[in-house]
Scaffold this active site. Structure first.
Site, PDB file in Angstrom:
ATOM      1  N   GLU A 120      17.992 -17.062  42.912  1.00  0.00           N
ATOM      2  CA  GLU A 120      18.706 -16.098  42.017  1.00  0.00           C
ATOM      3  C   GLU A 120      19.830 -16.706  41.325  1.00  0.00           C
ATOM      4  O   GLU A 120      20.409 -17.761  41.627  1.00  0.00           O
ATOM      5  CB  GLU A 120      19.072 -15.140  42.755  1.00  0.00           C
ATOM      6  CG  GLU A 120      20.045 -13.945  42.088  1.00  0.00           C
ATOM      7  CD  GLU A 120      19.345 -13.233  41.124  1.00  0.00           C
ATOM      8  OE1 GLU A 120      18.833 -13.656  40.373  1.00  0.00           O
ATOM      9  OE2 GLU A 120      19.273 -11.869  41.077  1.00  0.00           O
ATOM     10  N   ASP A 121      20.313 -16.580  40.156  1.00  0.00           N
ATOM     11  CA  ASP A 121      21.226 -17.000  39.293  1.00  0.00           C
ATOM     12  C   ASP A 121      22.580 -16.537  39.673  1.00  0.00           C
ATOM     13  O   ASP A 121      23.674 -17.443  40.067  1.00  0.00           O
ATOM     14  CB  ASP A 121      21.064 -16.435  37.772  1.00  0.00           C
ATOM     15  CG  ASP A 121      21.177 -14.812  37.601  1.00  0.00           C
ATOM     16  OD1 ASP A 121      21.004 -14.460  38.610  1.00  0.00           O
ATOM     17  OD2 ASP A 121      20.806 -14.545  36.364  1.00  0.00           O
ATOM     18  N   ASP A 135      26.250 -10.637  42.742  1.00  0.00           N
ATOM     19  CA  ASP A 135      27.508  -9.857  42.230  1.00  0.00           C
ATOM     20  C   ASP A 135      27.734  -8.820  43.352  1.00  0.00           C
ATOM     21  O   ASP A 135      28.268  -9.184  44.264  1.00  0.00           O
ATOM     22  CB  ASP A 135      26.792  -9.029  40.926  1.00  0.00           C
ATOM     23  CG  ASP A 135      28.026  -8.583  40.003  1.00  0.00           C
ATOM     24  OD1 ASP A 135      28.956  -9.208  39.859  1.00  0.00           O
ATOM     25  OD2 ASP A 135      27.981  -7.563  39.877  1.00  0.00           O
ATOM     26  N   PHE A 173      32.616 -11.634  32.958  1.00  0.00           N
ATOM     27  CA  PHE A 173      31.071 -11.576  32.698  1.00  0.00           C
ATOM     28  C   PHE A 173      30.636 -13.071  32.341  1.00  0.00           C
ATOM     29  O   PHE A 173      31.369 -13.473  31.327  1.00  0.00           O
ATOM     30  CB  PHE A 173      30.856 -10.641  31.607  1.00  0.00           C
ATOM     31  CG  PHE A 173      29.387 -10.582  31.649  1.00  0.00           C
ATOM     32  CD1 PHE A 173      28.585  -9.343  32.465  1.00  0.00           C
ATOM     33  CD2 PHE A 173      28.579 -11.183  30.559  1.00  0.00           C
ATOM     34  CE1 PHE A 173      27.486  -9.185  32.136  1.00  0.00           C
ATOM     35  CE2 PHE A 173      27.060 -11.096  30.543  1.00  0.00           C
ATOM     36  CZ  PHE A 173      26.359 -10.079  31.481  1.00  0.00           C
ATOM     37  N   ARG A 194      20.940 -17.304  27.259  1.00  0.00           N
ATOM     38  CA  ARG A 194      20.538 -18.141  28.462  1.00  0.00           C
ATOM     39  C   ARG A 194      20.343 -19.760  28.401  1.00  0.00           C
ATOM     40  O   ARG A 194      20.342 -20.278  29.542  1.00  0.00           O
ATOM     41  CB  ARG A 194      19.110 -17.488  28.668  1.00  0.00           C
ATOM     42  CG  ARG A 194      19.257 -16.007  29.081  1.00  0.00           C
ATOM     43  CD  ARG A 194      17.863 -15.528  29.485  1.00  0.00           C
ATOM     44  NE  ARG A 194      17.535 -13.980  29.692  1.00  0.00           N
ATOM     45  CZ  ARG A 194      18.310 -13.319  30.686  1.00  0.00           C
ATOM     46  NH1 ARG A 194      18.702 -13.972  31.484  1.00  0.00           N
ATOM     47  NH2 ARG A 194      18.032 -11.865  30.677  1.00  0.00           N
TER      48      ARG A 194
HETATM   49  P1  XMP Z   1      23.985  -7.214  42.006  1.00  0.00           P
HETATM   50  O1  XMP Z   1      25.141  -6.635  41.378  1.00  0.00           O
HETATM   51  O2  XMP Z   1      22.912  -6.468  42.565  1.00  0.00           O
HETATM   52  O3  XMP Z   1      23.445  -8.125  40.678  1.00  0.00           O
HETATM   53  O4  XMP Z   1      24.439  -8.481  43.038  1.00  0.00           O
HETATM   54  C1  XMP Z   1      22.932  -9.041  40.257  1.00  0.00           C
HETATM   55  C2  XMP Z   1      22.651  -9.300  39.099  1.00  0.00           C
HETATM   56  O5  XMP Z   1      23.668  -8.745  38.174  1.00  0.00           O
HETATM   57  C3  XMP Z   1      23.466  -9.713  37.013  1.00  0.00           C
HETATM   58  N1  XMP Z   1      24.799 -10.120  36.849  1.00  0.00           N
HETATM   59  C4  XMP Z   1      25.275 -11.073  35.661  1.00  0.00           C
HETATM   60  N2  XMP Z   1      24.473 -11.247  34.555  1.00  0.00           N
HETATM   61  N3  XMP Z   1      26.404 -12.551  33.645  1.00  0.00           N
HETATM   62  C5  XMP Z   1      25.047 -12.143  33.629  1.00  0.00           C
HETATM   63  O6  XMP Z   1      24.409 -12.333  32.633  1.00  0.00           O
HETATM   64  C6  XMP Z   1      27.379 -12.006  34.700  1.00  0.00           C
HETATM   65  O7  XMP Z   1      28.365 -12.356  35.003  1.00  0.00           O
HETATM   66  C7  XMP Z   1      26.615 -11.129  35.913  1.00  0.00           C
HETATM   67  N4  XMP Z   1      27.167 -10.685  37.101  1.00  0.00           N
HETATM   68  C8  XMP Z   1      26.095 -10.150  37.451  1.00  0.00           C
HETATM   69  C9  XMP Z   1      22.303 -10.558  37.134  1.00  0.00           C
HETATM   70  O8  XMP Z   1      21.067 -10.200  36.321  1.00  0.00           O
HETATM   71  C10 XMP Z   1      22.066 -10.635  38.784  1.00  0.00           C
HETATM   72  O9  XMP Z   1      21.003 -10.896  38.982  1.00  0.00           O
HETATM   73 MG    MG Z   2      19.517 -11.649  37.428  1.00  0.00          MG
END
Ligand code: XMP
Ligand code: MG
Length: 175
Positions: free
Chosen positions: A98-99, A102, A151, A164
């Site tokens: 996963e990228d 959060d 962000f 991206r």
């Molecule tokens: P949660 O909150 O469920 O979500 O851990 C994780 C997803 O939230 C997105 N995410 C971001 N995407 N820049 C982004 O482009 C960010 O700073 C960011 N922070 C959270 C991301 O899709 C991730 O899979």
């Molecule tokens: Mg994502």
């Protein structure tokens, strides 16, 4: 090309490259030559996944999943997950890639769903960890960098589907 909303570079391409190679070494050690089924979380993980797996000596099979939250106003836990590609996960060593982590809710839900397929092992590799925003108790098995609560765009991360392909991770400027 002018990119007015791309702000401060937080992680250079070089820093990411170095860390991704270190992560691959850790992962290779943890899997001791076993085959890995890498599960890439679309769309943001595709850049990290592609770089990471090219440093793994293991045999790797691939599947992808798309996690989409239902419309606004629904509870954050409500997530639908669609698998694309290799889906026979029973008895396999599954690594979710996963990228960014959060709140943690997406990854928790993904792991719940993948566990129903009875993998032999189920682990997670995330490039970025926004620890300050965590709402559920989860940490990845392999983490690239801790990042501040801003962000971020680039290296797979988007704003409205753009940026991206930036080779670095930067802070998104206010419009
Ligand atoms: P949660 O909150 O469920 O979500 O851990 C994780 C997803 O939230 C997105 N995410 C971001 N995407 N820049 C982004 O482009 C960010 O700073 C960011 N922070 C959270 C991301 O899709 C991730 O899979
Ligand atoms: Mg994502």
């Amino acid at each position: 090309m002018e990119e007015p909303r791309v702000g401060k570079v937080l992680l250079s391409a070089e820093a990411i490259g170095t860390r991704v190679r270190e992560m691959a070494a850790d992962i290779a050690r943890a899997y001791e030559g076993r085959e890995i089924v890498a599960v890439g979380v679309l769309t943001g993980a595709f850049v990290f996944l592609a770089d990471l797996v090219r440093h793994l000596p293991n045999q790797v099979r691939f599947t992808f999943l798309k996690a989409s939250s239902y419309g606004e106003g629904t509870r954050p836990g409500e997530l639908s997950v669609t698998l694309v590609g290799e889906t026979a996960l029973a008895g396999k060593d599954v690594l979710v890639v996963e990228d960014i982590l959060d709140t943690g809710r997406t990854l928790v839900r993904i792991l719940d769903i993948l566990r129903q397929s009875h993998p032999r092992t189920l682990r997670t590799a995330v490039l970025l960890d926004k620890k300050a925003r965590r709402e559920v108790d989860i940490s990845a098995d392999f983490t690239g960098f801790s990042v501040p609560d801003e962000f971020l765009v680039g290296y797979g991360l988007d704003h409205a589907q753009t940026y991206r392909n930036l080779p670095f991770v930067a802070v998104l400027n206010e419009a």
